[in-house]
Design a protein around this motif. Structure first.
Motif, PDB file in Angstrom:
ATOM      1  N   GLY A  23      -0.630 -23.600 -34.342  1.00  0.00           N
ATOM      2  CA  GLY A  23      -1.931 -24.150 -33.980  1.00  0.00           C
ATOM      3  C   GLY A  23      -2.714 -23.162 -33.138  1.00  0.00           C
ATOM      4  N   VAL A  24      -4.034 -23.336 -33.137  1.00  0.00           N
ATOM      5  CA  VAL A  24      -4.888 -22.404 -32.411  1.00  0.00           C
ATOM      6  C   VAL A  24      -4.700 -22.477 -30.911  1.00  0.00           C
ATOM      7  CG1 VAL A  24      -6.884 -21.688 -33.716  1.00  0.00           C
ATOM      8  CG2 VAL A  24      -6.645 -24.075 -33.065  1.00  0.00           C
ATOM      9  N   GLU A  25      -4.183 -23.613 -30.437  1.00  0.00           N
ATOM     10  CA  GLU A  25      -4.043 -23.727 -28.977  1.00  0.00           C
ATOM     11  C   GLU A  25      -2.886 -22.880 -28.456  1.00  0.00           C
ATOM     12  OE1 GLU A  25      -3.351 -26.023 -31.098  1.00  0.00           O
ATOM     13  OE2 GLU A  25      -1.343 -26.811 -30.686  1.00  0.00           O
ATOM     14  N   ARG A  26      -2.093 -22.351 -29.394  1.00  0.00           N
ATOM     15  CA  ARG A  26      -0.999 -21.446 -28.996  1.00  0.00           C
ATOM     16  C   ARG A  26      -1.210 -20.088 -29.660  1.00  0.00           C
ATOM     17  NH1 ARG A  26       2.710 -24.516 -31.854  1.00  0.00           N
ATOM     18  NH2 ARG A  26       0.938 -25.890 -32.211  1.00  0.00           N
ATOM     19  N   GLY A  27      -1.764 -19.157 -28.934  1.00  0.00           N
ATOM     20  CA  GLY A  27      -2.046 -17.827 -29.491  1.00  0.00           C
ATOM     21  C   GLY A  27      -0.829 -16.947 -29.391  1.00  0.00           C
ATOM     22  N   MET A  28      -0.720 -16.000 -30.370  1.00  0.00           N
ATOM     23  CA  MET A  28       0.497 -15.173 -30.384  1.00  0.00           C
ATOM     24  C   MET A  28       0.088 -13.712 -30.487  1.00  0.00           C
ATOM     25  SD  MET A  28       3.988 -15.851 -31.252  1.00  0.00           S
ATOM     26  CE  MET A  28       5.357 -14.902 -31.855  1.00  0.00           C
ATOM     27  N   VAL A  29       0.769 -12.877 -29.689  1.00  0.00           N
ATOM     28  CA  VAL A  29       0.571 -11.424 -29.810  1.00  0.00           C
ATOM     29  C   VAL A  29       1.901 -10.824 -30.232  1.00  0.00           C
ATOM     30  CG1 VAL A  29      -0.070  -9.308 -28.633  1.00  0.00           C
ATOM     31  CG2 VAL A  29      -1.210 -11.437 -28.034  1.00  0.00           C
ATOM     32  N   PHE A  30       1.880 -10.121 -31.368  1.00  0.00           N
ATOM     33  CA  PHE A  30       3.152  -9.643 -31.932  1.00  0.00           C
ATOM     34  C   PHE A  30       3.467  -8.237 -31.459  1.00  0.00           C
ATOM     35  CE2 PHE A  30       1.517 -12.853 -34.660  1.00  0.00           C
ATOM     36  CZ  PHE A  30       2.614 -13.577 -35.047  1.00  0.00           C
ATOM     37  N   GLN A  31       4.730  -7.898 -31.627  1.00  0.00           N
ATOM     38  CA  GLN A  31       5.203  -6.593 -31.161  1.00  0.00           C
ATOM     39  C   GLN A  31       4.418  -5.444 -31.795  1.00  0.00           C
ATOM     40  OE1 GLN A  31       9.345  -5.973 -31.778  1.00  0.00           O
ATOM     41  NE2 GLN A  31       9.383  -4.127 -30.537  1.00  0.00           N
ATOM     42  N   GLN A  32       4.242  -5.515 -33.123  1.00  0.00           N
ATOM     43  CA  GLN A  32       3.564  -4.408 -33.815  1.00  0.00           C
ATOM     44  C   GLN A  32       2.086  -4.689 -34.021  1.00  0.00           C
ATOM     45  OE1 GLN A  32       4.758  -1.522 -34.483  1.00  0.00           O
ATOM     46  NE2 GLN A  32       6.936  -1.843 -34.156  1.00  0.00           N
ATOM     47  N   GLY A  33       1.558  -5.698 -33.322  1.00  0.00           N
ATOM     48  CA  GLY A  33       0.135  -5.998 -33.472  1.00  0.00           C
ATOM     49  C   GLY A  33      -0.122  -6.948 -34.609  1.00  0.00           C
ATOM     50  N   ALA A  34       0.517  -6.681 -35.779  1.00  0.00           N
ATOM     51  CA  ALA A  34       0.298  -7.513 -36.976  1.00  0.00           C
ATOM     52  C   ALA A  34      -1.188  -7.645 -37.264  1.00  0.00           C
ATOM     53  CB  ALA A  34       0.954  -8.883 -36.834  1.00  0.00           C
ATOM     54  N   LEU A  35      -1.918  -6.547 -37.096  1.00  0.00           N
ATOM     55  CA  LEU A  35      -3.350  -6.576 -37.409  1.00  0.00           C
ATOM     56  C   LEU A  35      -3.533  -6.579 -38.917  1.00  0.00           C
ATOM     57  CD1 LEU A  35      -4.727  -3.990 -34.848  1.00  0.00           C
ATOM     58  CD2 LEU A  35      -4.654  -6.476 -34.670  1.00  0.00           C
ATOM     59  N   PHE A  36      -4.712  -7.037 -39.340  1.00  0.00           N
ATOM     60  CA  PHE A  36      -5.046  -6.973 -40.765  1.00  0.00           C
ATOM     61  C   PHE A  36      -5.676  -5.612 -41.024  1.00  0.00           C
ATOM     62  CE2 PHE A  36      -5.698 -11.518 -39.504  1.00  0.00           C
ATOM     63  CZ  PHE A  36      -4.435 -11.913 -39.911  1.00  0.00           C
ATOM     64  N   GLU A  37      -4.925  -4.707 -41.625  1.00  0.00           N
ATOM     65  CA  GLU A  37      -5.376  -3.311 -41.667  1.00  0.00           C
ATOM     66  C   GLU A  37      -6.547  -3.094 -42.608  1.00  0.00           C
ATOM     67  OE1 GLU A  37      -2.393  -4.322 -42.544  1.00  0.00           O
ATOM     68  OE2 GLU A  37      -1.636  -3.394 -44.378  1.00  0.00           O
ATOM     69  N   TRP A  38      -6.856  -4.116 -43.464  1.00  0.00           N
ATOM     70  CA  TRP A  38      -7.988  -3.956 -44.367  1.00  0.00           C
ATOM     71  C   TRP A  38      -9.292  -4.360 -43.688  1.00  0.00           C
ATOM     72  CZ3 TRP A  38      -3.701  -6.932 -44.966  1.00  0.00           C
ATOM     73  CH2 TRP A  38      -3.845  -8.291 -44.730  1.00  0.00           C
ATOM     74  N   LEU A  39      -9.216  -4.810 -42.443  1.00  0.00           N
ATOM     75  CA  LEU A  39     -10.429  -5.230 -41.732  1.00  0.00           C
ATOM     76  C   LEU A  39     -10.727  -4.256 -40.594  1.00  0.00           C
ATOM     77  CD1 LEU A  39      -9.708  -9.063 -41.413  1.00  0.00           C
ATOM     78  CD2 LEU A  39     -11.036  -7.881 -43.162  1.00  0.00           C
ATOM     79  N   THR A  40     -11.982  -4.271 -40.152  1.00  0.00           N
ATOM     80  CA  THR A  40     -12.354  -3.445 -39.005  1.00  0.00           C
ATOM     81  C   THR A  40     -11.901  -4.141 -37.730  1.00  0.00           C
ATOM     82  OG1 THR A  40     -14.463  -4.534 -38.771  1.00  0.00           O
ATOM     83  CG2 THR A  40     -14.406  -2.604 -40.199  1.00  0.00           C
ATOM     84  N   VAL A  41     -12.066  -3.451 -36.617  1.00  0.00           N
ATOM     85  CA  VAL A  41     -11.677  -4.009 -35.325  1.00  0.00           C
ATOM     86  C   VAL A  41     -12.400  -5.331 -35.091  1.00  0.00           C
ATOM     87  CG1 VAL A  41     -11.888  -3.652 -32.849  1.00  0.00           C
ATOM     88  CG2 VAL A  41     -11.089  -1.784 -34.307  1.00  0.00           C
ATOM     89  N   ALA A  42     -13.725  -5.314 -35.303  1.00  0.00           N
ATOM     90  CA  ALA A  42     -14.503  -6.538 -35.040  1.00  0.00           C
ATOM     91  C   ALA A  42     -14.061  -7.665 -35.968  1.00  0.00           C
ATOM     92  CB  ALA A  42     -15.987  -6.256 -35.223  1.00  0.00           C
ATOM     93  N   GLN A  43     -13.829  -7.348 -37.223  1.00  0.00           N
ATOM     94  CA  GLN A  43     -13.417  -8.385 -38.175  1.00  0.00           C
ATOM     95  C   GLN A  43     -12.061  -8.964 -37.803  1.00  0.00           C
ATOM     96  OE1 GLN A  43     -13.775  -5.915 -41.574  1.00  0.00           O
ATOM     97  NE2 GLN A  43     -15.609  -6.935 -42.334  1.00  0.00           N
ATOM     98  N   ASN A  44     -11.176  -8.109 -37.240  1.00  0.00           N
ATOM     99  CA  ASN A  44      -9.886  -8.610 -36.782  1.00  0.00           C
ATOM    100  C   ASN A  44     -10.080  -9.550 -35.613  1.00  0.00           C
ATOM    101  OD1 ASN A  44      -7.056  -7.784 -37.697  1.00  0.00           O
ATOM    102  ND2 ASN A  44      -8.293  -5.973 -38.138  1.00  0.00           N
ATOM    103  N   VAL A  45     -10.919  -9.115 -34.683  1.00  0.00           N
ATOM    104  CA  VAL A  45     -11.079  -9.903 -33.461  1.00  0.00           C
ATOM    105  C   VAL A  45     -11.716 -11.251 -33.775  1.00  0.00           C
ATOM    106  CG1 VAL A  45     -12.239  -9.972 -31.235  1.00  0.00           C
ATOM    107  CG2 VAL A  45     -11.157  -7.859 -31.999  1.00  0.00           C
ATOM    108  N   ASP A  46     -12.704 -11.277 -34.668  1.00  0.00           N
ATOM    109  CA  ASP A  46     -13.369 -12.566 -34.904  1.00  0.00           C
ATOM    110  C   ASP A  46     -12.708 -13.355 -36.039  1.00  0.00           C
ATOM    111  OD1 ASP A  46     -14.220 -11.551 -37.293  1.00  0.00           O
ATOM    112  OD2 ASP A  46     -16.290 -11.267 -36.708  1.00  0.00           O
ATOM    113  N   PHE A  47     -11.518 -12.945 -36.460  1.00  0.00           N
ATOM    114  CA  PHE A  47     -10.859 -13.618 -37.590  1.00  0.00           C
ATOM    115  C   PHE A  47     -10.758 -15.122 -37.377  1.00  0.00           C
ATOM    116  CE2 PHE A  47      -7.290 -15.038 -40.171  1.00  0.00           C
ATOM    117  CZ  PHE A  47      -7.502 -14.376 -41.360  1.00  0.00           C
TER     118      PHE A  47
END
Ligand SMILES: Nc1ncnc2c1ncn2[C@@H]1O[C@H](COP(=O)(O)OP(=O)(O)OP(=O)(O)O)[C@@H](O)[C@H]1O
Ligand SMILES: [Mg+2]
Lengths: 642, 265
Positions: B76-100
């Protein structure tokens, strides 16, 4: 402009060939020099040693082109435009003398007479042996046995020099003399004298080397050629007379006549009514064989071992003279026209060997230019052109016709006066079938376009259905288990094995081919999309979940982009496989497409068109791949960097 | 008031081979709003499992987990998670990742853009909005992951070794960043780490877990996080109390590891 180039084809080819050779040598020297100067990375195995090196690219391309120019005899045609014509005349002499030469052990190991005698003797021996199971009565067996013996002794007596008719000996001597005479003419610089105006006109009127389907001009255009052509005619006449000489002689003529009479007599006294079918057959075979041997011996083709020595000597001398008279032509034939030569048939000469099946680059280009002309095309259809198509037709294609059926009311019937009143229903039907005036737009068409369109259509449907199913299969145990058997049932079958079935069901027009290509693309797309979906990192999906994405959003925003590298690679592979399948399918059936063109050309042994299609297919295949590579580099720069 | 409560959590995995692995046994604790908890323990003691349970990626085989008195069932959104390797979406820009997260909720676009700007500034990435994430360094990627999680305004932030892959200097900066965010936003944060120093610095409370089966071994209450808000992190690290705690926990974990090694060898 093309016509000007075509006119100076020979000169241009010659120039290009020289430039290629110079470039090849220069690039090689340059490359070797650089290798020698490079001390820094002299370690073998360092991959950097393979970087750069445009000059080797040039050398490679130049090598291919030089080989092509050389072995297709394009270079030979450029530098020795008359060589083919002269060699044609030489070949005519070869063809003319061949019946005489083949009698003597020149090309073969044995004298013709020797091998004939050996063969006939063996067959007579076989007749002796077959007598036992020939179905004859004992009395007949004795008769036929005696007959075989007579045939043998007739054959043997023909080989004896004592029995030859003096008349025959005289005719043989005459032939030898005539061959000597024609040899003298060959050696005589004045023979056959100046060409007549008619001859010159005829020679000049014929198309040049490779300019028509005749390939090699037949009438001599050079002095040397005229000499060989004239001699060829005379030699042909001598050979004809020579092969007519039969070995006749009082001694064996009488014997042969006696044998003939006896065969007739034996046949006449034969009653077939009491025999069984099988026995009858054996008898008939035997009698037929006896008759055959009788006729052969009656032909008199066997001469005493040394009776033809005079002719043999003359033929050998003639050949030596002909060889001498060819002069430089021999070197041109051997060096400039590798792996083959010009051969003369009954009416025309043709290239044999690599010059025949490897078309000349200049001719290939000319053919390509010719069939690229939309007015010519191939089989009445342009290779790649456009046509004006009314927009209405396209609208009609997309609007289903049954829409008109839904409109309330009835379709009108014709009036007693023959007129038809249109109502709303007919108007809607007109729109749905594209039967209304509209402006026309240019639409591509032609063999190349048809092929490309089929591949793209098959690919389009393959992607449209394959990618969603593949993703679904990557995410759901049900989908994977349920659809896997279906795909694995047809995928391992080579696509071309499906072709006959699919083409029978869907027809030889576009539908069948597109469906076949769809099958090919579909399987590849499903598998690649599935691999892509399965390879999504769990942490990314977890991240998307805890960022509040729904299932649908996760598929669209995480799994799909994450599978994009696999999907695009799948498309790239699909295009390649589809391209190959399409050409083969077009060869099987159809009336347009590059594969169709190649197949027709194959049936007509039109090597130039075959090569043009091969090159076109290669270039288009490469183009597709380059486009896909470009797309991949543009759309997924993050590949392998996640 | 938001509160995370774990009530005698058991977690048993069943491997495909048919074995049962008990990853967690009888874990109970509660975490109040605004608390900063760090979890430490030898490898394989169930830290990640615990975090995944709280995030909702796994279901406990026994016991109840609840946040704000509501049982946790699924992410759920009320529990945010930060992963060890970031788990970013590499096909998106920084801003697109942040506002996902905001995009998935179809949040107002203008507001989203403004929020992204704010958060990029907080994590020190202003001007990098249009950069593709694969062009960022490891530390920058981790900051993007942090911003992506925080922009959703979760009640509870879960971090699984978020700084594990960073070099010492970047790591120290990131530690200050986490403390800063903790102070400024007053979020509840639960952070897993392998580094004892980090656990001491970033833990108002600290759990040491023991393996086989995974369970809470010891709990500390520490002042260093509060100190770190003002003081220099390196000074804190040299403080005698810090050193004493560090040595105590190190030997505790060392003993546990030795025990495991002795068992396996
Ligand atoms: N999906 C799974 N199936 C089976 N066993 C699992 C699974 N996930 C974790 N385990 C087991 O549960 C135990 C705890 O794993 P976990 O990943 O939570 O450890 P950890 O404390 O995070 O370790 P580390 O510090 O190395 O990341 C381990 O023994 C592991 O083998
Ligand atoms: Mg872990």
């Amino acid at each position: 402009m093309f016509s000007a180039i075509a006119e100076h084809r020979g000169f241009i080819v010659g120039l290009i060939f020289i430039l290629l050779l110079i470039g090849l040598v220069a690039a090689t020297i340059y490359g070797r020099r650089i290798i020698r100067n490079e001390k820094t990375d002299a370690v073998f195995g360092n991959p950097e040693r393979a970087l750069g090196g445009w000059y080797w690219v040039f050398a490679g391309v130049a090598s291919i082109l030089v080989i092509w120019f050389y072995f297709s005899w394009d270079a030979a045609r450029s530098y020795f435009p008359d060589a083919a014509n002269e060699l044609c005349q030489v070949a005519k002499v070869d063809t003319a003398i061949n019946p005489m030469r083949s009698i003597f052990p020149i090309d073969s190991r044995l004298l013709k007479g020797t091998s004939l005698l050996a063969r006939d003797s063996a067959q007579l021996n076989q007749l002796d042996r077959d007598l036992a199971r020939s179905g004859f009565t004992d009395a007949e067996k004795t008769e036929y046995g005696a007959l075989v013996g007579q045939l043998r002794s007739a054959l043997q007596s023909m080989a004896s020099p004592d029995n030859v008719d003096p008349q025959v000996q005289k005719r043989i001597a005459e032939i030898a003399q005539r061959v000597d005479d024609v040899r003298a003419k060959l050696a005589d610089p004045a023979h056959p004298g100046a060409a007549s105006a008619a001859e010159i006109e005829k020679a000049l009127a014929q198309p040049g080397w490779g300019e028509s389907t005749t390939e090699v001009p037949t009438y001599p255009v050079t002095e040397r050629g005229r000499k060989f052509a004239a001699v060829a005619d005379e030699v042909a006449a001598i050979a004809k007379d020579f092969t007519r000489i039969r070995n006749t002689g009082a001694v064996f003529d009488a014997r042969i006549k006696e044998i003939g009479d006896k065969i007739k007599q034996l046949q006449a006294g034969f009653d077939s009514s009491e025999l069984e079918k099988k026995e009858l057959q054996a008898r008939e075979t035997y009698v037929k064989q006896i008759n055959k041997m009788y006729k052969r011996i009656d032909d008199g083709t066997v001469f005493p071992p040394n009776a033809l020595d005079q002719v043999e000597a003359s033929v050998r001398l003639f050949e030596a003279e002909a060889y001498r008279q060819q002069g430089s032509l021999r070197f041109i034939d051997a060096i400039a026209m590798p792996s083959g030569t010009i051969e003369a048939g009954n009416t025309s000469c043709s290239e044999q060997g690599s010059g025949r099946w490897l078309p000349k680059p200049s001719d290939t280009l000319a053919t390509l230019v010719r069939i690229s002309d939309p007015d010519i095309g191939y089989k009445g259809i342009p290779m790649l052109w456009y046509q004006q198509k009314p927009l209405a037709e396209m609208a009609g294609f997309f609007i289903p016709d049954w829409i008109a059926d839904l409109v309330p009311g009835e379709y009108p019937r014709h009036q007693p006066d023959g007129s038809i009143n249109e109502n709303l229903k007919t108007k809607v039907l007109n729109v749905a079938t594209g039967n209304f005036p509209s402006m026309s737009v240019p639409v591509p068409m032609g063999h190349i376009w048809d092929s490309i369109l089929r591949v793209l259509a098959g690919l389009f449907f393959g992607i449209l259905l394959g990618v969603p199913l593949g993703l679904f299969m990557g995410l759901s145990r049900f989908a994977k288990g349920f659809f896997d058997p279906l795909i694995e049932l047809y995928r391992p079958v080579p696509p071309l094995a499906w072709a006959p079935l699919i083409l029978t069901i869907f027809g030889i027009q576009d539908d069948g081919k597109i469906f076949l290509l769809f099958m090919v693309a579909f399987a590849i797309m499903v598998i690649s999309a599935r691999t892509g979906a399965t390879g999504t990192q769990l942490s990314k999906i977890h991240a998307a979940h805890s960022l509040g994405a729904t299932k649908r959003q996760i598929i669209k925003n995480v799994i799909l982009p994450n599978s994009l590298p696999e999907i695009l690679t799948g498309i790239r592979i699909s295009i390649g496989v589809c391209w190959g399948t399409l050409v083969a399918a077009e060869m099987l059936a159809g009336t347009t497409g590059i594969g169709f063109v190649e197949n027709v050309a194959r049936k007509q042994s039109d090597y130039e068109i075959i090569w043009v299609t091969i090159i076109l297919l290669g270039v288009l295949g490469l183009l597709f791949d380059l486009i896909m590579r470009w797309v991949i580099n543009r759309t997924i720069p993050w590949r392998g960097k996640g | 008031m938001s509160e995370l409560v774990a009530d005698s959590i058991d977690m048993t995995f069943h491997t495909p081979a048919g074995e049962a692995v008990q990853a967690l046994k009888d874990v109970s604790f509660s975490l109040k709003q605004g608390e900063l908890l760090s979890v430490l323990g030898p490898s394989g003691c169930g830290k990640t499992t615990l975090l995944n349970l709280i995030a909702g990626f796994l279901r406990p085989t026994g016991g109840v987990l609840s946040l704000n008195n509501r049982e946790i069932d699924g992410p759920g959104v009320e529990r945010g998670m930060v992963f060890q390797q970031g788990a970013l979406f590499e096909w998106l820009t920084v801003a697109q990742n942040v506002d996902f997260g905001l995009r998935m909720k179809k949040h107002n676009k203008k507001e989203t853009a403004k929020k992204v700007e704010e958060w990029l500034e907080i994590v020190g990435l202003q001007g990098f909005g249009d950069t593709p994430t694969y062009q960022l360094s490891g530390g920058m990627q981790q900051r993007v992951a942090l911003a992506r999680c925080l922009i959703n305004d979760p009640d509870l932030i879960l971090m699984d070794e978020p700084l594990g892959a960073l070099d010492a200097l970047t790591r120290e900066k990131m530690q200050s960043l986490v403390l800063k965010i903790w102070k400024e936003t007053g979020k509840t944060i639960m952070i897993i780490t392998h580094s004892v120093e980090e656990a001491l610095l970033l833990g108002e409370r600290l759990f040491v877990m023991a393996p086989r089966p995974g369970r809470l071994h010891k709990e500390y209450r520490l002042p260093f996080a509060e100190w770190g808000l003002e003081g220099d992190l390196r000074d804190i690290k040299n403080h005698p109390q810090f050193v004493q705690n560090r040595e105590e926990i190190l030997s505790m974990i060392w003993n546990m590891e030795e025990e495991i090694m002795g068992k396996t060898l």
